[in-house]
Design an enzyme around this catalytic site. Structure first.
Site, PDB file in Angstrom:
ATOM      1  N   LYS A 189       0.903  -1.107  -0.083  1.00  0.00           N
ATOM      2  CA  LYS A 189      -0.009   0.141  -0.032  1.00  0.00           C
ATOM      3  C   LYS A 189       0.878   1.258   0.149  1.00  0.00           C
ATOM      4  CE  LYS A 189      -2.031   2.549   3.195  1.00  0.00           C
ATOM      5  NZ  LYS A 189      -1.815   3.653   2.709  1.00  0.00           N
ATOM      6  N   GLU A 264      10.088   0.922  10.563  1.00  0.00           N
ATOM      7  CA  GLU A 264      11.074   1.868  10.235  1.00  0.00           C
ATOM      8  C   GLU A 264      10.361   3.138  10.400  1.00  0.00           C
ATOM      9  OE1 GLU A 264      12.865   4.728   8.979  1.00  0.00           O
ATOM     10  OE2 GLU A 264      12.937   3.845   6.872  1.00  0.00           O
ATOM     11  N   CYS A 298      13.665  10.450   7.345  1.00  0.00           N
ATOM     12  CA  CYS A 298      13.244   9.918   8.853  1.00  0.00           C
ATOM     13  C   CYS A 298      14.752  10.095   9.521  1.00  0.00           C
ATOM     14  CB  CYS A 298      12.803   8.549   8.475  1.00  0.00           C
ATOM     15  SG  CYS A 298      13.816   7.574   7.455  1.00  0.00           S
TER      16      CYS A 298
HETATM   17  P1  NAI Z   1       1.685   7.856   8.759  1.00  0.00           P
HETATM   18  O1  NAI Z   1       2.484   7.028   9.688  1.00  0.00           O
HETATM   19  O2  NAI Z   1       0.383   7.907   8.980  1.00  0.00           O
HETATM   20  O3  NAI Z   1       1.757   7.210   7.197  1.00  0.00           O
HETATM   21  C1  NAI Z   1       2.478   6.252   6.728  1.00  0.00           C
HETATM   22  C2  NAI Z   1       1.888   5.108   5.897  1.00  0.00           C
HETATM   23  O4  NAI Z   1       1.028   4.452   6.964  1.00  0.00           O
HETATM   24  C3  NAI Z   1       0.924   5.583   5.035  1.00  0.00           C
HETATM   25  O5  NAI Z   1       0.809   4.807   3.754  1.00  0.00           O
HETATM   26  C4  NAI Z   1      -0.572   5.764   5.462  1.00  0.00           C
HETATM   27  O6  NAI Z   1      -1.606   5.306   4.758  1.00  0.00           O
HETATM   28  C5  NAI Z   1      -0.088   4.166   6.533  1.00  0.00           C
HETATM   29  N1  NAI Z   1      -1.139   4.192   7.597  1.00  0.00           N
HETATM   30  C6  NAI Z   1      -1.717   5.271   8.506  1.00  0.00           C
HETATM   31  N2  NAI Z   1      -2.516   4.882   9.548  1.00  0.00           N
HETATM   32  C7  NAI Z   1      -2.361   3.539   9.394  1.00  0.00           C
HETATM   33  C8  NAI Z   1      -2.997   2.393  10.020  1.00  0.00           C
HETATM   34  N3  NAI Z   1      -3.861   2.978  11.177  1.00  0.00           N
HETATM   35  N4  NAI Z   1      -2.727   1.307   9.833  1.00  0.00           N
HETATM   36  C9  NAI Z   1      -1.939   1.024   8.481  1.00  0.00           C
HETATM   37  N5  NAI Z   1      -1.416   1.774   7.734  1.00  0.00           N
HETATM   38  C10 NAI Z   1      -1.761   3.320   8.389  1.00  0.00           C
HETATM   39  O7  NAI Z   1       2.572   9.331   8.465  1.00  0.00           O
HETATM   40  P2  NAI Z   1       1.763  10.569   8.106  1.00  0.00           P
HETATM   41  O8  NAI Z   1       0.433  10.921   8.599  1.00  0.00           O
HETATM   42  O9  NAI Z   1       1.773  10.458   6.581  1.00  0.00           O
HETATM   43  O10 NAI Z   1       2.814  11.599   8.491  1.00  0.00           O
HETATM   44  C11 NAI Z   1       3.051  12.005   9.927  1.00  0.00           C
HETATM   45  C12 NAI Z   1       4.503  12.097  10.354  1.00  0.00           C
HETATM   46  O11 NAI Z   1       5.041  10.979  10.326  1.00  0.00           O
HETATM   47  C13 NAI Z   1       5.347  13.007   9.672  1.00  0.00           C
HETATM   48  O12 NAI Z   1       5.129  14.338   9.943  1.00  0.00           O
HETATM   49  C14 NAI Z   1       6.671  12.321   9.999  1.00  0.00           C
HETATM   50  O13 NAI Z   1       6.886  12.982  11.058  1.00  0.00           O
HETATM   51  C15 NAI Z   1       6.334  11.071  10.079  1.00  0.00           C
HETATM   52  N6  NAI Z   1       6.676  10.179   8.941  1.00  0.00           N
HETATM   53  C16 NAI Z   1       7.664   9.385   9.013  1.00  0.00           C
HETATM   54  C17 NAI Z   1       8.336   8.895   8.004  1.00  0.00           C
HETATM   55  C18 NAI Z   1       9.601   7.991   7.937  1.00  0.00           C
HETATM   56  O14 NAI Z   1       9.994   7.648   6.956  1.00  0.00           O
HETATM   57  N7  NAI Z   1       9.832   7.366   9.061  1.00  0.00           N
HETATM   58  C19 NAI Z   1       7.663   8.870   6.751  1.00  0.00           C
HETATM   59  C20 NAI Z   1       6.319   9.505   6.611  1.00  0.00           C
HETATM   60  C21 NAI Z   1       5.992  10.341   7.865  1.00  0.00           C
END
Ligand code: NAI
Ligand code: MG
Length: 492
Positions: A189, A264, A298
């Site tokens: 996804k 991660e 990240c």
């Molecule tokens: P997020 O963690 O919500 O999204 C990342 C992925 O997880 C997306 O594909 C999303 O659809 C999916 N997701 C969200 N809720 C889920 C659930 N309950 N069950 C399964 N999958 C789920 O991150 P978001 O809201 O886009 O960004 C928020 C913050 O997270 C950012 O500001 C940043 O600080 C951090 N982040 C860190 C990343 C990294 O590479 N470690 C990448 C993206 C965001």
């Protein structure tokens, strides 16, 4: 900082409405629902995309299950799996300009980066794991007694993979490469903000000739499609990259079906500069550490620890460089910082900048939005920051760095480690002993010495503490995507 607005008329490539990719076919969602994906540089809709939810996840998991349980994939020679991955890499290569443009439009990052970093690294990772496919093997084990005992490295089966929007296609490659090399089938996804390059990759998966159901791509939202993947009883393993908050939730939810989980997650990485470092190189490193990919990284070096004696001079050099960064139209080859991915992230970053100002930190440069349209933020350097301020503790995920003076090595290490995160860290010094001492003392999955954001398909990456579980890339990722079976054969 210099700026140039993005064009709001005419796109350099055709963009079709996006579909789900299930069992080798491009289909609409069962619900018929779609969502829009936007170009964050212009705030305009690029196209609509089919929105997967539980019903589609059920179909995709069934297709993946069939592929690993009874399809040709289950008995395919390992070398043949490798050839398919090489072919996929070659197809990405053959379409590299178009894919780089598509990524830039959907994500907002500069074409300079998608062309020179994202797409080349996608190819590299796929080729690297193509090479592993026929080199994953068990051991013969000298057990006591008269036995022939050996181990096999078998795939988990169906892997659910949930990825973020900051490196959309590269994260897909990090996930698909090792999973497929090990013989798993995948339900992936992409993030709802950036589904387009994963859908394009699905076309190339099909063209490469992977058997039906081996790769399924489901654009959709986290709480619906993502959660359905995590909770599905026939998904054997979940790999996630994203926020620490959702990572925690995924680990809790997958306990229900006891899946293997790799995560991660976020970071607040310390970048430590000693007075004896090559300061020009360290300024460049601090720039790359926080402004690369608009800070949506990240492992961004968001806490910049600078030895007291050079602090003021260093911060002023950094601010001068930050002012020179060309921010604007991501499709312009000269642009070095593009738009933040979404209004939500843009607002969140500006909120952190506000919080920094209110808490008494001083802006050395930046601190405002850039341009009137599009989600652009000025490269921002804070000084006069205290360790307990929000901007020094929370992941901002934007082009905002907090400079923090320190006295000596012990203090730098202690303060560097004073965080729940542990993804990456860097140290700048010309003293080789100091470099290794600090590298060993920092609690982080990666420590860079006199460099920042260096990556290679062969080098493991992952987090200590709340930055994650497991290591991706390198041979370490093979551990994530296989399980070991012991076979005992009685010889008498
Ligand atoms: P997020 O963690 O919500 O999204 C990342 C992925 O997880 C997306 O594909 C999303 O659809 C999916 N997701 C969200 N809720 C889920 C659930 N309950 N069950 C399964 N999958 C789920 O991150 P978001 O809201 O886009 O960004 C928020 C913050 O997270 C950012 O500001 C940043 O600080 C951090 N982040 C860190 C990343 C990294 O590479 N470690 C990448 C993206 C965001
Ligand atoms: Mg988008």
């Amino acid at each position: 900082m210099t700026t140039a607005a993005a064009s709001t008329t005419g796109l350099p490539i055709d963009i079709k409405p996006g579909k789900l990719f299930i069992a080798d076919k491009f289909v609409d969602a069962r619900s018929g629902k779609t969502f829009d994906t936007i170009n964050p540089a212009t705030e305009e809709v690029l196209t609509s995309v089919a929105e997967a939810d539980k019903a589609d996840v059920d179909l995709a998991v069934a297709a993946a299950r069939k592929a690993v349980d009874e399809g040709p994939w289950a008995t395919m020679d390992a070398r043949e799996r490798g050839r398919l991955l090489y072919k996929l890499a070659a197809l990405v290569d053959a379409n590299r300009d178009e894919i780089a443009t598509l990524e830039t439009l959907d994500n907002g990052k500069p074409i300079f980066e998608t062309s020179n970093v994202d797409v080349p690294q996608v190819i590299d990772v796929l080729e690297y794991y193509a090479g592993w496919a026929d080199k994953i093997h068990g051991d013969t084990v000298p057990a006591s007694g008269n036995f022939f005992t050996y181990t096999r490295r078998e795939p988990h089966g169906v892997c659910g993979q949930i990825i973020p929007w900051n490196f959309p296609l590269l994260m897909a490659a990090w996930k698909l490469g090792p999973a497929l090399a090990c013989g798993n089938a995948v339900v992936l996804k992409p993030a709802e903000q950036t589904p387009l390059t994963a859908i394009r990759l699905a076309e190339l998966v099909r063209e490469a000739g992977f058997p039906t159901g081996v790769v399924n791509i489901l654009p959709g939202y986290g709480p619906t499609a993502g959660s359905a993947i995590v909770n599905h009883p026939h998904v054997d393993k979940v790999a996630f990259t994203g926020s620490t908050e959702v990572g925690r939730q995924i680990q809790r939810e997958s306990a229900g079906t006891l899946k293997s989980v790799s995560l991660e997650l976020g970071g607040k990485s310390p970048n430590i500069v000693f007075a004896d470092a090559d300061l020009d190189a360290a300024v460049q490193g601090a720039m790359a550490g926080i402004f690369f990919n608009q800070g949506e990284v990240c492992c961004a070096g968001s806490r910049l620890f600078v030895e007291e004696s050079i602090h003021d001079e260093f911060v002023s050099a950094l601010a001068d460089h930050a002012k020179q960064v060309r921010v604007g139209d991501p499709l312009d080859a000269d642009t070095r910082m593009g738009a933040q991915v979404s209004e939500e992230q843009f607002t969140k970053i500006l909120g952190y900048i506000d919080a920094g100002k209110k808490s008494g930190a001083k802006i050395a440069t930046g601190g405002e939005r850039a341009l009137d349209k599009g989600y652009f933020v000025q490269p921002t350097v804070f000084e006069g920051v205290k360790d307990d301020m929000t901007i020094a503790r929370e992941e901002i995920f934007g082009p905002v760095v907090a400079a923090l003076p320190f006295k000596d090595l012990e203090e730098a290490v202690a303060r560097g480690n004073d965080t729940n995160y542990g993804l990456a860290a860097a140290v700048w010094t010309n003293d080789i002993k100091k470099a290794h001492r600090v590298a060993h003392a920092l609690k982080a999955g990666t420590v860079w010495v006199n460099t920042y954001n260096s990556f290679d398909a062969a080098v493991p990456f992952g987090g200590y503490k709340e930055s994650g579980i497991g290591r991706e890339l390198g041979k370490h990722a093979l551990d994530l995507y296989t399980q070991t079976k012991a076979v005992w054969v009685a010889l008498d």
